[in-house]
Design an enzyme around this catalytic site. Sequence first.
Site, PDB file in Angstrom:
ATOM      1  N   LEU A 125      28.603 -11.126 -27.180  1.00  0.00           N
ATOM      2  CA  LEU A 125      29.066 -12.391 -27.757  1.00  0.00           C
ATOM      3  C   LEU A 125      30.556 -12.347 -28.025  1.00  0.00           C
ATOM      4  O   LEU A 125      31.100 -11.306 -28.421  1.00  0.00           O
ATOM      5  CB  LEU A 125      28.304 -12.695 -29.059  1.00  0.00           C
ATOM      6  CG  LEU A 125      26.780 -12.692 -28.941  1.00  0.00           C
ATOM      7  CD1 LEU A 125      26.155 -13.191 -30.252  1.00  0.00           C
ATOM      8  CD2 LEU A 125      26.294 -13.517 -27.762  1.00  0.00           C
ATOM      9  N   GLY A 173      25.296  -8.535 -26.876  1.00  0.00           N
ATOM     10  CA  GLY A 173      24.836  -9.724 -26.155  1.00  0.00           C
ATOM     11  C   GLY A 173      24.743  -9.519 -24.658  1.00  0.00           C
ATOM     12  O   GLY A 173      23.934 -10.167 -23.983  1.00  0.00           O
ATOM     13  N   ASN A 178      24.488  -2.946 -30.674  1.00  0.00           N
ATOM     14  CA  ASN A 178      25.360  -2.299 -31.669  1.00  0.00           C
ATOM     15  C   ASN A 178      25.615  -3.186 -32.885  1.00  0.00           C
ATOM     16  O   ASN A 178      26.590  -3.003 -33.594  1.00  0.00           O
ATOM     17  CB  ASN A 178      26.695  -1.907 -31.031  1.00  0.00           C
ATOM     18  CG  ASN A 178      27.475  -3.128 -30.554  1.00  0.00           C
ATOM     19  OD1 ASN A 178      26.920  -4.202 -30.423  1.00  0.00           O
ATOM     20  ND2 ASN A 178      28.762  -2.950 -30.299  1.00  0.00           N
ATOM     21  N   GLU A 179      24.709  -4.135 -33.146  1.00  0.00           N
ATOM     22  CA  GLU A 179      24.946  -5.082 -34.238  1.00  0.00           C
ATOM     23  C   GLU A 179      24.994  -4.375 -35.594  1.00  0.00           C
ATOM     24  O   GLU A 179      25.744  -4.759 -36.481  1.00  0.00           O
ATOM     25  CB  GLU A 179      23.850  -6.156 -34.291  1.00  0.00           C
ATOM     26  CG  GLU A 179      23.898  -7.160 -33.169  1.00  0.00           C
ATOM     27  CD  GLU A 179      23.466  -6.593 -31.829  1.00  0.00           C
ATOM     28  OE1 GLU A 179      22.659  -5.639 -31.811  1.00  0.00           O
ATOM     29  OE2 GLU A 179      23.947  -7.090 -30.813  1.00  0.00           O
TER      30      GLU A 179
HETATM   31  C1  LIG Z   1      14.086 -10.074 -24.650  1.00  0.00           C
HETATM   32  C2  LIG Z   1      13.931 -10.394 -26.098  1.00  0.00           C
HETATM   33  C3  LIG Z   1      15.174 -10.969 -26.670  1.00  0.00           C
HETATM   34  C4  LIG Z   1      14.971 -11.237 -28.136  1.00  0.00           C
HETATM   35  C5  LIG Z   1      16.221 -11.794 -28.726  1.00  0.00           C
HETATM   36  C6  LIG Z   1      16.075 -11.834 -30.152  1.00  0.00           C
HETATM   37  C7  LIG Z   1      17.093 -11.628 -30.983  1.00  0.00           C
HETATM   38  C8  LIG Z   1      18.497 -11.459 -30.535  1.00  0.00           C
HETATM   39  C9  LIG Z   1      18.853 -10.023 -30.396  1.00  0.00           C
HETATM   40  C10 LIG Z   1      20.074  -9.631 -30.433  1.00  0.00           C
HETATM   41  C11 LIG Z   1      21.188 -10.558 -30.783  1.00  0.00           C
HETATM   42  C12 LIG Z   1      22.400 -10.175 -30.016  1.00  0.00           C
HETATM   43  C13 LIG Z   1      23.582 -10.282 -30.940  1.00  0.00           C
HETATM   44  C14 LIG Z   1      24.781  -9.936 -30.181  1.00  0.00           C
HETATM   45  C15 LIG Z   1      25.932  -9.757 -30.829  1.00  0.00           C
HETATM   46  C16 LIG Z   1      27.161  -9.457 -30.054  1.00  0.00           C
HETATM   47  O1  LIG Z   1      27.173  -9.444 -28.856  1.00  0.00           O
HETATM   48  S1  LIG Z   1      28.583  -9.189 -30.970  1.00  0.00           S
HETATM   49  C17 LIG Z   1      29.730  -8.549 -29.766  1.00  0.00           C
HETATM   50  C18 LIG Z   1      29.514  -7.087 -29.650  1.00  0.00           C
HETATM   51  N1  LIG Z   1      30.321  -6.558 -28.592  1.00  0.00           N
HETATM   52  C19 LIG Z   1      31.038  -5.461 -28.755  1.00  0.00           C
HETATM   53  O2  LIG Z   1      31.047  -4.849 -29.805  1.00  0.00           O
HETATM   54  C20 LIG Z   1      31.830  -5.029 -27.550  1.00  0.00           C
HETATM   55  C21 LIG Z   1      33.210  -4.711 -27.958  1.00  0.00           C
HETATM   56  N2  LIG Z   1      33.999  -4.412 -26.785  1.00  0.00           N
HETATM   57  C22 LIG Z   1      33.996  -3.201 -26.191  1.00  0.00           C
HETATM   58  O3  LIG Z   1      33.280  -2.308 -26.541  1.00  0.00           O
HETATM   59  C23 LIG Z   1      34.969  -3.012 -25.059  1.00  0.00           C
HETATM   60  O4  LIG Z   1      35.919  -4.068 -25.104  1.00  0.00           O
HETATM   61  C24 LIG Z   1      34.316  -2.973 -23.666  1.00  0.00           C
HETATM   62  C25 LIG Z   1      33.397  -4.169 -23.415  1.00  0.00           C
HETATM   63  C26 LIG Z   1      33.530  -1.680 -23.499  1.00  0.00           C
HETATM   64  C27 LIG Z   1      35.438  -2.994 -22.592  1.00  0.00           C
HETATM   65  O5  LIG Z   1      36.344  -1.964 -22.848  1.00  0.00           O
HETATM   66  P1  LIG Z   1      37.765  -1.995 -22.133  1.00  0.00           P
HETATM   67  O6  LIG Z   1      37.570  -2.189 -20.679  1.00  0.00           O
HETATM   68  O7  LIG Z   1      38.482  -0.762 -22.569  1.00  0.00           O
HETATM   69  O8  LIG Z   1      38.496  -3.300 -22.652  1.00  0.00           O
HETATM   70  P2  LIG Z   1      39.199  -3.530 -24.091  1.00  0.00           P
HETATM   71  O9  LIG Z   1      38.419  -2.910 -25.172  1.00  0.00           O
HETATM   72  O10 LIG Z   1      40.633  -3.157 -23.973  1.00  0.00           O
HETATM   73  O11 LIG Z   1      39.045  -5.119 -24.225  1.00  0.00           O
HETATM   74  C28 LIG Z   1      39.805  -5.989 -23.403  1.00  0.00           C
HETATM   75  C29 LIG Z   1      40.036  -7.269 -24.168  1.00  0.00           C
HETATM   76  O12 LIG Z   1      38.761  -7.889 -24.399  1.00  0.00           O
HETATM   77  C30 LIG Z   1      38.619  -8.185 -25.798  1.00  0.00           C
HETATM   78  N3  LIG Z   1      37.210  -8.109 -26.168  1.00  0.00           N
HETATM   79  C31 LIG Z   1      36.375  -7.087 -25.975  1.00  0.00           C
HETATM   80  N4  LIG Z   1      35.126  -7.390 -26.401  1.00  0.00           N
HETATM   81  C32 LIG Z   1      35.169  -8.653 -26.883  1.00  0.00           C
HETATM   82  C33 LIG Z   1      34.187  -9.518 -27.472  1.00  0.00           C
HETATM   83  N5  LIG Z   1      32.911  -9.159 -27.640  1.00  0.00           N
HETATM   84  N6  LIG Z   1      34.602 -10.755 -27.869  1.00  0.00           N
HETATM   85  C34 LIG Z   1      35.891 -11.143 -27.695  1.00  0.00           C
HETATM   86  N7  LIG Z   1      36.883 -10.357 -27.144  1.00  0.00           N
HETATM   87  C35 LIG Z   1      36.506  -9.123 -26.740  1.00  0.00           C
HETATM   88  C36 LIG Z   1      39.448  -7.110 -26.472  1.00  0.00           C
HETATM   89  O13 LIG Z   1      39.781  -7.485 -27.788  1.00  0.00           O
HETATM   90  C37 LIG Z   1      40.643  -7.028 -25.554  1.00  0.00           C
HETATM   91  O14 LIG Z   1      41.480  -8.140 -25.841  1.00  0.00           O
HETATM   92  P3  LIG Z   1      43.051  -7.963 -25.807  1.00  0.00           P
HETATM   93  O15 LIG Z   1      43.371  -7.545 -24.424  1.00  0.00           O
HETATM   94  O16 LIG Z   1      43.393  -6.915 -26.814  1.00  0.00           O
HETATM   95  O17 LIG Z   1      43.578  -9.333 -26.164  1.00  0.00           O
END
Ligand SMILES: CCCCC/C=C\C/C=C\CCC/C=C/C(=O)SCCNC(=O)CCNC(=O)[C@H](O)C(C)(C)COP(=O)(O)OP(=O)(O)OC[C@H]1O[C@@H](n2cnc3c(N)ncnc32)[C@H](O)[C@@H]1OP(=O)(O)O
Length: 188
Positions: free
Chosen positions: A108, A153, A177-178
């Site tokens: 997300l 997500g 990782n929530e």
């Molecule tokens: C089948 C049954 C289903 C049932 C369903 C029922 C319930 C629901 C279940 C679950 C609910 C899901 C809830 C989900 C929540 C989320 O998804 S919260 C988001 C969590 N995500 C993260 O923590 C990921 C964080 N990011 C990373 O780990 C890394 O960025 C990477 C993806 C591994 C990539 O690494 P790398 O290539 O080194 O790139 P950078 O880290 O440098 O990132 C580049 C730029 O992207 C921006 N960014 C990264 N992630 C996000 C994000 N999630 N949102 C917005 N922006 C993001 C990062 O800040 C960098 O930006 P800048 O270049 O610095 O401006």
Amino acid sequence: MALRAALRKSCALTGLFCQLSSSRHGRVCASPVLVAQQRNSSTAQNIKLDFDQSTGVAVMHMQCPPVNALSLEFLTEICITVEKLEMDKSCRGLIITSSQPKVFSAGLDLLEMYETSTEHRGEFWRAVQEMWLKLYSSKLVTIAAINGSSPAGGCLMAMTCDYRIMADNPRYGIGLNETQLGMVAPFW
Ligand SMILES: CCCCC/C=C\C/C=C\CCC/C=C/C(=O)SCCNC(=O)CCNC(=O)[C@H](O)C(C)(C)COP(=O)(O)OP(=O)(O)OC[C@H]1O[C@@H](n2cnc3c(N)ncnc32)[C@H](O)[C@@H]1OP(=O)(O)O
């Protein structure tokens, strides 16, 4: 089985499998248009769609830089794309993959939850739910070709597909990782 055979024949899938196995070590929504051709390709804002009518297999390439973060707009675009494919009787299977290097989806879009209004967050979380329900309940055979990291997500998205294939690379992580983020998915 017939679809599997068709999938095997699909050049698109063959290419994807090659890509996967050889890799060891942001907006207004525009929706893709499917036209009656043997093989066609269309590009929306954040999605490139390749549809091969001879196999009935569509490949959805997520191209929402930098990391395919699932924003409200991107989620909406994904839902519209799946809906359009489902309405096309010649489409039987959907492969979801990423055009971004090293990342399938970062989950997300955290910016959707930071300093935004309660109304916006409500709309956002409803879109999250709609996305996974749409994929989970789709009549299409859905495959996540996970060619990069897929946290949170991104993992949810992959889990709602019928099949998952992930590139064999220890640098690519997948999982929920929530808890680490101190985040609880709200009641919908
Ligand atoms: C089948 C049954 C289903 C049932 C369903 C029922 C319930 C629901 C279940 C679950 C609910 C899901 C809830 C989900 C929540 C989320 O998804 S919260 C988001 C969590 N995500 C993260 O923590 C990921 C964080 N990011 C990373 O780990 C890394 O960025 C990477 C993806 C591994 C990539 O690494 P790398 O290539 O080194 O790139 P950078 O880290 O440098 O990132 C580049 C730029 O992207 C921006 N960014 C990264 N992630 C996000 C994000 N999630 N949102 C917005 N922006 C993001 C990062 O800040 C960098 O930006 P800048 O270049 O610095 O401006």
